[in-house]
Design a protein around this motif. Structure first.
Motif, PDB file in Angstrom:
ATOM      1  N   UNK A  34       0.830  -1.210   0.000  1.00 44.22           N
ATOM      2  CA  UNK A  34       0.000   0.000   0.000  1.00 44.22           C
ATOM      3  C   UNK A  34       0.861   1.257   0.000  1.00 44.22           C
ATOM      4  N   UNK A  35       1.983   1.206   0.692  1.00 46.55           N
ATOM      5  CA  UNK A  35       2.917   2.329   0.662  1.00 46.55           C
ATOM      6  C   UNK A  35       3.519   2.476  -0.733  1.00 46.55           C
ATOM      7  N   UNK A  36       3.811   1.343  -1.345  1.00 44.72           N
ATOM      8  CA  UNK A  36       4.442   1.360  -2.665  1.00 44.72           C
ATOM      9  C   UNK A  36       3.565   2.074  -3.695  1.00 44.72           C
ATOM     10  N   UNK A  37       2.266   1.835  -3.655  1.00 49.12           N
ATOM     11  CA  UNK A  37       1.352   2.475  -4.608  1.00 49.12           C
ATOM     12  C   UNK A  37       1.451   3.991  -4.498  1.00 49.12           C
ATOM     13  N   UNK A  38       1.397   4.495  -3.294  1.00 47.22           N
ATOM     14  CA  UNK A  38       1.459   5.950  -3.112  1.00 47.22           C
ATOM     15  C   UNK A  38       2.848   6.487  -3.453  1.00 47.22           C
ATOM     16  N   UNK A  39       3.896   5.763  -3.105  1.00 42.97           N
ATOM     17  CA  UNK A  39       5.255   6.203  -3.457  1.00 42.97           C
ATOM     18  C   UNK A  39       5.390   6.357  -4.973  1.00 42.97           C
ATOM     19  N   UNK A  40       4.855   5.408  -5.711  1.00 39.79           N
ATOM     20  CA  UNK A  40       4.937   5.486  -7.167  1.00 39.79           C
ATOM     21  C   UNK A  40       4.122   6.662  -7.714  1.00 39.79           C
ATOM     22  N   UNK A  41       2.982   6.940  -7.089  1.00 39.73           N
ATOM     23  CA  UNK A  41       2.185   8.110  -7.503  1.00 39.73           C
ATOM     24  C   UNK A  41       2.975   9.397  -7.295  1.00 39.73           C
ATOM     25  N   UNK A  42       3.606   9.520  -6.148  1.00 36.77           N
ATOM     26  CA  UNK A  42       4.377  10.732  -5.846  1.00 36.77           C
ATOM     27  C   UNK A  42       5.552  10.862  -6.815  1.00 36.77           C
ATOM     28  N   UNK A  43       6.226   9.765  -7.085  1.00 35.42           N
ATOM     29  CA  UNK A  43       7.358   9.812  -8.007  1.00 35.42           C
ATOM     30  C   UNK A  43       6.907  10.184  -9.415  1.00 35.42           C
ATOM     31  N   UNK A  44       5.747   9.697  -9.813  1.00 36.49           N
ATOM     32  CA  UNK A  44       5.210  10.055 -11.134  1.00 36.49           C
ATOM     33  C   UNK A  44       4.876  11.552 -11.179  1.00 36.49           C
ATOM     34  N   UNK A  45       4.293  12.060 -10.093  1.00 36.00           N
ATOM     35  CA  UNK A  45       3.985  13.491 -10.036  1.00 36.00           C
ATOM     36  C   UNK A  45       5.258  14.326 -10.091  1.00 36.00           C
ATOM     37  N   UNK A  46       6.338  13.811  -9.515  1.00 36.92           N
ATOM     38  CA  UNK A  46       7.575  14.575  -9.491  1.00 36.92           C
ATOM     39  C   UNK A  46       8.156  14.746 -10.892  1.00 36.92           C
ATOM     40  N   UNK A  47       7.848  13.799 -11.777  1.00 43.39           N
ATOM     41  CA  UNK A  47       8.321  13.908 -13.157  1.00 43.39           C
ATOM     42  C   UNK A  47       7.689  15.097 -13.873  1.00 43.39           C
ATOM     43  N   UNK A  48       6.478  15.453 -13.482  1.00 40.83           N
ATOM     44  CA  UNK A  48       5.771  16.558 -14.124  1.00 40.83           C
ATOM     45  C   UNK A  48       5.731  17.801 -13.238  1.00 40.83           C
ATOM     46  N   UNK A  49       6.417  17.729 -12.104  1.00 40.72           N
ATOM     47  CA  UNK A  49       6.429  18.820 -11.120  1.00 40.72           C
ATOM     48  C   UNK A  49       5.032  19.158 -10.605  1.00 40.72           C
ATOM     49  N   UNK A  50       4.159  18.168 -10.598  1.00 42.58           N
ATOM     50  CA  UNK A  50       2.816  18.369 -10.052  1.00 42.58           C
ATOM     51  C   UNK A  50       2.873  18.218  -8.535  1.00 42.58           C
ATOM     52  N   UNK A  51       1.915  18.793  -7.868  1.00 46.26           N
ATOM     53  CA  UNK A  51       1.821  18.631  -6.420  1.00 46.26           C
ATOM     54  C   UNK A  51       0.473  18.015  -6.102  1.00 46.26           C
ATOM     55  N   UNK A  52       0.385  17.447  -4.932  1.00 40.44           N
ATOM     56  CA  UNK A  52      -0.885  16.865  -4.504  1.00 40.44           C
ATOM     57  C   UNK A  52      -1.022  17.026  -3.006  1.00 40.44           C
ATOM     58  N   UNK A  53      -2.216  16.904  -2.572  1.00 44.18           N
ATOM     59  CA  UNK A  53      -2.462  16.869  -1.132  1.00 44.18           C
ATOM     60  C   UNK A  53      -2.148  15.458  -0.653  1.00 44.18           C
ATOM     61  N   UNK A  54      -1.538  15.312   0.517  1.00 44.75           N
ATOM     62  CA  UNK A  54      -1.328  13.956   1.033  1.00 44.75           C
ATOM     63  C   UNK A  54      -2.681  13.261   1.164  1.00 44.75           C
ATOM     64  N   UNK A  55      -2.812  12.146   0.494  1.00 39.33           N
ATOM     65  CA  UNK A  55      -4.110  11.473   0.468  1.00 39.33           C
ATOM     66  C   UNK A  55      -3.962   9.962   0.618  1.00 39.33           C
ATOM     67  N   UNK A  56      -2.901   9.534   1.258  1.00 39.77           N
ATOM     68  CA  UNK A  56      -2.625   8.102   1.350  1.00 39.77           C
ATOM     69  C   UNK A  56      -3.807   7.334   1.926  1.00 39.77           C
ATOM     70  N   UNK A  57      -4.265   7.702   3.101  1.00 37.54           N
ATOM     71  CA  UNK A  57      -5.343   6.953   3.756  1.00 37.54           C
ATOM     72  C   UNK A  57      -6.667   7.104   3.021  1.00 37.54           C
ATOM     73  N   UNK A  58      -6.949   8.304   2.519  1.00 40.30           N
ATOM     74  CA  UNK A  58      -8.196   8.533   1.794  1.00 40.30           C
ATOM     75  C   UNK A  58      -8.245   7.686   0.530  1.00 40.30           C
ATOM     76  N   UNK A  59      -7.161   7.699  -0.234  1.00 43.95           N
ATOM     77  CA  UNK A  59      -7.118   6.917  -1.472  1.00 43.95           C
ATOM     78  C   UNK A  59      -7.190   5.426  -1.179  1.00 43.95           C
ATOM     79  N   UNK A  60      -6.490   4.974  -0.143  1.00 47.99           N
ATOM     80  CA  UNK A  60      -6.529   3.553   0.171  1.00 47.99           C
ATOM     81  C   UNK A  60      -7.935   3.145   0.592  1.00 47.99           C
TER      82      UNK A  60
END
Length: 138
Positions: A69-95
């Protein structure tokens, strides 16, 4: 990694948690090895020893499911970093949105238990137990 403070802090926190789960998985494997050899030395009943190893194997699969479950969110954050996008921390909500029901969780636990890096020591330990009882029978 994107240097946006929010994404970086979340990534760092989740990466540390991910690494701790990896260490926990290794600890479960080590416990299985130790208990197997203690069981063999003390002539523990075959069914009991096999049960202990099987329980630890499934526990490791459950542990690795939590880690994934951590891995899924880590990959999302890393993907966002490629485009310099930001997001609200949403780990628990998304899970919570994606959380499977009871059967889905059991399926995830079993699937993670059958990954080669999880099952490797347990298959070997079960074989050692079996061979020990076959060749050590009196």
């Amino acid at each position: 990694m994107d240097k946006t403070p929010q994404n970086y802090i979340e990534w760092q926190t989740l990466q540390q948690a991910y690494d701790k789960y990896e260490f926990g998985s290794l600890a479960i494997k080590l416990l299985a090895v130790i208990l197997t050899f203690v069981g063999l030395i003390t002539n523990m009943q075959l069914c009991l020893l096999l049960s202990v190893v099987a329980i630890l194997w499934l526990q490791d699969g459950i542990w690795k499911t939590f880690q994934s479950r951590f891995e899924v969110r880590l990959l999302e954050i890393e993907k966002m970093s490629e485009t310099n996008a930001t997001s609200e921390p949403a780990f628990n909500t998304e899970w919570q949105k994606q959380r499977p029901g009871v059967f889905g969780l059991v399926k995830a636990y079993l699937c993670n238990s059958l990954k080669p890096t999880v099952m490797y020591p347990y298959i070997v330990l079960l074989a050692v137990i079996g061979l020990s009882y076959i060749f050590g029978a009196k």
